[in-house]
Design a protein around this motif. Structure first.
Motif, short mmCIF file in Angstrom:
data_model
loop_
_atom_site.label_atom_id
_atom_site.label_comp_id
_atom_site.label_asym_id
_atom_site.label_seq_id
_atom_site.Cartn_x
_atom_site.Cartn_y
_atom_site.Cartn_z
N GLU A 1 6.36 17.49 8.79
CA GLU A 1 5.09 16.93 9.24
C GLU A 1 4.11 16.79 8.09
O GLU A 1 3.40 15.77 7.96
CB GLU A 1 4.50 17.83 10.33
CG GLU A 1 3.22 17.27 10.93
CD GLU A 1 2.67 18.15 12.04
OE1 GLU A 1 1.58 17.84 12.55
OE2 GLU A 1 3.35 19.14 12.38
N ARG A 2 4.05 17.78 7.24
CA ARG A 2 3.13 17.72 6.09
C ARG A 2 3.53 16.58 5.16
O ARG A 2 2.67 15.84 4.63
CB ARG A 2 3.17 19.05 5.35
CG ARG A 2 2.26 19.12 4.14
CD ARG A 2 2.28 20.54 3.55
NE ARG A 2 1.42 20.65 2.40
CZ ARG A 2 1.78 20.40 1.15
NH1 ARG A 2 3.05 20.01 0.90
NH2 ARG A 2 0.94 20.51 0.14
N LYS A 3 4.82 16.40 4.95
CA LYS A 3 5.30 15.31 4.11
C LYS A 3 4.88 13.96 4.69
O LYS A 3 4.45 13.04 3.96
CB LYS A 3 6.81 15.40 3.99
CG LYS A 3 7.42 14.35 3.09
CD LYS A 3 8.93 14.55 2.98
CE LYS A 3 9.55 13.48 2.07
NZ LYS A 3 11.03 13.67 1.96
N HIS A 4 4.96 13.84 6.03
CA HIS A 4 4.57 12.60 6.69
C HIS A 4 3.08 12.32 6.49
O HIS A 4 2.69 11.18 6.14
CB HIS A 4 4.90 12.68 8.17
CG HIS A 4 4.36 11.54 8.97
ND1 HIS A 4 4.89 10.26 8.89
CD2 HIS A 4 3.33 11.47 9.87
CE1 HIS A 4 4.22 9.45 9.70
NE2 HIS A 4 3.27 10.16 10.31
N HIS A 5 2.24 13.34 6.66
CA HIS A 5 0.79 13.15 6.49
C HIS A 5 0.45 12.79 5.05
O HIS A 5 -0.41 11.92 4.81
CB HIS A 5 0.04 14.41 6.92
CG HIS A 5 0.14 14.69 8.39
ND1 HIS A 5 0.07 13.71 9.36
CD2 HIS A 5 0.27 15.87 9.08
CE1 HIS A 5 0.17 14.24 10.57
NE2 HIS A 5 0.29 15.56 10.42
N LEU A 6 1.09 13.42 4.11
CA LEU A 6 0.82 13.10 2.71
C LEU A 6 1.28 11.69 2.36
O LEU A 6 0.62 10.98 1.57
CB LEU A 6 1.52 14.13 1.80
CG LEU A 6 0.99 15.56 1.90
CD1 LEU A 6 1.76 16.48 0.97
CD2 LEU A 6 -0.51 15.62 1.56
N GLN A 7 2.38 11.26 2.95
CA GLN A 7 2.82 9.88 2.74
C GLN A 7 1.81 8.89 3.32
O GLN A 7 1.53 7.84 2.69
CB GLN A 7 4.19 9.67 3.37
CG GLN A 7 5.32 10.32 2.61
CD GLN A 7 6.66 10.14 3.30
OE1 GLN A 7 6.72 9.67 4.46
NE2 GLN A 7 7.75 10.50 2.62
N GLU A 8 1.26 9.22 4.47
CA GLU A 8 0.23 8.35 5.06
C GLU A 8 -0.99 8.28 4.14
O GLU A 8 -1.59 7.20 3.95
CB GLU A 8 -0.18 8.88 6.44
CG GLU A 8 0.89 8.74 7.50
CD GLU A 8 1.18 7.28 7.84
OE1 GLU A 8 0.24 6.46 7.78
OE2 GLU A 8 2.35 6.97 8.16
N ARG B 1 -1.01 8.70 0.85
CA ARG B 1 -0.67 7.90 -0.32
C ARG B 1 -0.66 6.41 0.00
O ARG B 1 -1.10 5.58 -0.80
CB ARG B 1 0.71 8.35 -0.84
CG ARG B 1 0.65 9.66 -1.64
CD ARG B 1 1.94 9.89 -2.40
NE ARG B 1 3.05 10.16 -1.49
CZ ARG B 1 3.39 11.37 -1.09
NH1 ARG B 1 2.72 12.43 -1.49
NH2 ARG B 1 4.41 11.54 -0.28
N LYS B 2 -0.15 6.07 1.20
CA LYS B 2 -0.15 4.65 1.60
C LYS B 2 -1.58 4.11 1.69
O LYS B 2 -1.87 2.99 1.23
CB LYS B 2 0.56 4.49 2.94
CG LYS B 2 2.07 4.66 2.86
CD LYS B 2 2.70 4.47 4.24
CE LYS B 2 4.21 4.64 4.19
NZ LYS B 2 4.83 4.48 5.54
N GLN C 1 -4.22 5.19 0.13
CA GLN C 1 -4.78 5.10 -1.21
C GLN C 1 -4.20 3.90 -1.96
O GLN C 1 -4.94 3.18 -2.67
CB GLN C 1 -4.48 6.39 -1.98
CG GLN C 1 -5.17 6.47 -3.33
CD GLN C 1 -6.69 6.52 -3.21
OE1 GLN C 1 -7.22 7.22 -2.35
NE2 GLN C 1 -7.37 5.74 -4.04
N GLN C 2 -2.91 3.65 -1.79
CA GLN C 2 -2.30 2.50 -2.44
C GLN C 2 -2.90 1.19 -1.90
O GLN C 2 -3.12 0.23 -2.66
CB GLN C 2 -0.79 2.53 -2.22
CG GLN C 2 -0.08 3.62 -3.00
CD GLN C 2 1.39 3.73 -2.63
OE1 GLN C 2 1.88 2.98 -1.76
NE2 GLN C 2 2.11 4.66 -3.29
#
Length: 534
Positions: free
Chosen positions: A87-94, A96-97, A99-100
């Motif tokens: 879940e934490r990985k998913h939130h961090l990916q969101e 980063r998206k 920010q990109q």
């Protein structure tokens, strides 16, 4: 932190597992496997083995605690930790998206801005070129028109770049507002919720960690109560009785020393008025030519150097087949034990013989199943073994009858000594030590007392060693037998000696023999073969 706590729980349950394993090994070490003949009888030993059993149960509860921690705490933490990581990985990916995307919008706006700046500079240059040619009298009309057209084109491009830059700037500002006011706050909110749920989960596992201990407390309390009950069951009196019953020798106390009159050869006159102090019995023995006590090597005085085993060195007597090197009571017990073992072996041989005979009958009726003559050597061998065992049993029963006959004669002599206040000379020393000489024993016929012998003249009644229930009624017409009714309960005072009769006592005190096959016998513990003479 979640993983660190999971590691702590893992090490904690490993401690519980090792503790339980060490406890079980300790119990196994001090509670080895024992045969039925080696079962402890002392209350202190029984209590200790009860404590070991309770400790083994306690170790089992520690294993339960370890299992609860492994499944409900450590296992749950590891599964939850994996879910949290995903879940934490998913939130961090969101994040980063988002920010990109914002960076992409900023680059587009920056490119349009640079393009607008570049077009403005080109337009200014074209304007300057047009104005210079327009004021130059030497410039041709075509050159001026060309510069003018270039100026108009550059001005138009600058206006378009301006509009594009304005649109890109407006779009970027909107995306930036959305990024910092909506997307990023939502991502942080999700991370916060995730962390709060992790904290709640930690609290739940803390509670489960404690509950794993609390669930086993009632059973552990019962184990401890069992240990306390085992401690209360220690009975020093009972243990002392067991020791006495196990090691009593059957010897009777030494007789009184007779008076030795060394003045009997002196001449006496009636006028002296003196009266000899020599007991009449001693004079009679001296007149009969009996040897003096000091000249008799079997007299107690000559054996005073042999102390009781408890207070001196145990005599190194050779181990004999008939156990005659043992004290009478110990010899009787060992002989009875051997007779019981031989009877069990005889019963096995008889069962084997019966099985072989049945198999032989089957072969004779159905020859296709086997040759009946092939079983004959085994049957003959079994019958030969039975004869050997019967011979051994008869030999040991003869020795047992000899011991019981001597003990009965000792009881008769003790009874006579109590009436005449004078004990006979026995084979024991004053300290009660045992001698191997049997020449001074009171000889009795070597036969086992029959069921109808007159054995009820003892002053002290035999102890009760069990009870029995009559399966059938018995009229008891023969002398020495006991009349009993069906379902009547009697006390057992002497076991069957192999002749088919058991000595019993009624509630009223009447004693006699009853057929062993007519009763159902229940012996008390530690009382087998309790026909004892002290």
């Amino acid at each position: 932190f979640l993983e660190r706590y999971a590691k702590f729980v893992k090490e904690r349950l490993e401690i519980e597992q090792n503790y339980a394993k060490q406890l079980r090994n300790l119990v196994k070490k001090y509670c080895p496997k024992r045969s039925k003949d080696e079962e402890p009888r002392f209350t202190s030993c029984l209590s200790f083995y009860s404590i070991l059993n309770e400790l083994n149960d306690y170790a089992g509860q520690r294993e339960v605690v370890a299992e609860e921690m492994a499944h409900r705490v450590y296992g749950e933490l590891m599964r939850y930790s994996q879910d949290l990581k995903a879940e934490r990985k998913h939130h961090l990916q969101e994040g980063r998206k988002a920010q990109q995307h914002l960076d992409h919008c900023w680059k587009q706006m920056d490119n349009s801005k640079k393009k607008f700046e570049r077009e403005c500079r080109e337009a200014e240059k074209s304007q300057m070129t047009y104005e210079r040619l327009d004021n130059d009298i030497n410039a041709t009309k075509s050159e001026v028109e060309k510069a003018k057209a270039q100026f108009y084109m550059r001005t138009h491009s600058a206006d378009e770049s301006k509009n594009e830059y304005a649109a890109q700037l407006q779009s970027f500002n909107a995306e930036q507002w959305k990024h910092f006011h909506s997307a990023i706050p939502q991502i942080f909110k999700n991370l916060q919720n995730m962390d709060e749920r992790r904290t709640v989960k930690l609290g739940e596992t803390y509670r489960s960690f404690a509950e794993a201990e609390r669930r086993v407390i009632p059973i552990i309390s019962k184990c401890l109560e069992g240990m306390v009950s085992a401690a209360k069951a220690v009975d020093e009196r009972r243990d002392s009785v067991i020791v006495v019953e196990s090691f009593k020798s059957g010897f009777e106390p030494p007789a009184d020393f007779p008076f030795e009159d060394f003045s009997q050869n002196l001449s006496r006159t009636g006028s002296d008025g003196t009266i000899s102090n020599t007991p009449k019995g001693d004079k009679d023995r001296d007149r009969d030519g009996a040897p003096g006590p000091r000249s008799d090597p079997k007299h107690p005085m000559s054996r005073t150097k042999n102390k009781l085993w408890l207070f001196g060195k145990k005599p190194k007597a050779p181990s004999l087949e008939d156990f005659s090197h043992l004290p009478p009571e110990q010899r009787r017990k060992r002989l009875q034990q051997r007779i019981d073992e031989l009877n069990r072996e005889l019963q096995k041989e008889m069962d084997q013989r019966d099985a072989l005979n049945k198999m032989k009958d089957v072969y004779e009726k159905s020859p296709q199943m086997g040759d009946p003559n092939s079983l004959q050597p085994k049957i003959s061998e079994t019958i030969c073994n039975m004869e050997k065992l019967r011979s051994e049993i008869h030999k040991n029963e003869t020795w047992l009858s000899e011991v019981e006959g001597k003990q009965s004669s000792r009881g008769d002599r003790r009874h006579s000594a109590d009436n005449h206040h004078h004990g006979p000379q026995g084979r024991e020393s004053p300290e009660g030590s045992y001698t191997d000489d049997t020449s001074q024993e009171h000889h009795t016929p070597h036969h086992r007392p029959g069921p109808f012998d007159d054995e009820f003249d003892d002053d002290d009644p035999l102890p009760v060693i069990g009870h029995c229930k009559a399966l059938y009624s018995f009229d008891g017409q023969n002398e020495g037998t006991l009349v009993m009714a069906e379902d009547e309960v009697l006390y057992i005072i002497e076991e069957d000696k192999g002749d088919g009769w058991t000595r019993a006592r009624k509630q009223s005190g009447e004693e006699g023999y009853v057929p062993t096959s007519y009763v159902e016998i229940t012996l008390e513990k530690n009382s087998k073969g309790a026909v004892t003479y002290i």
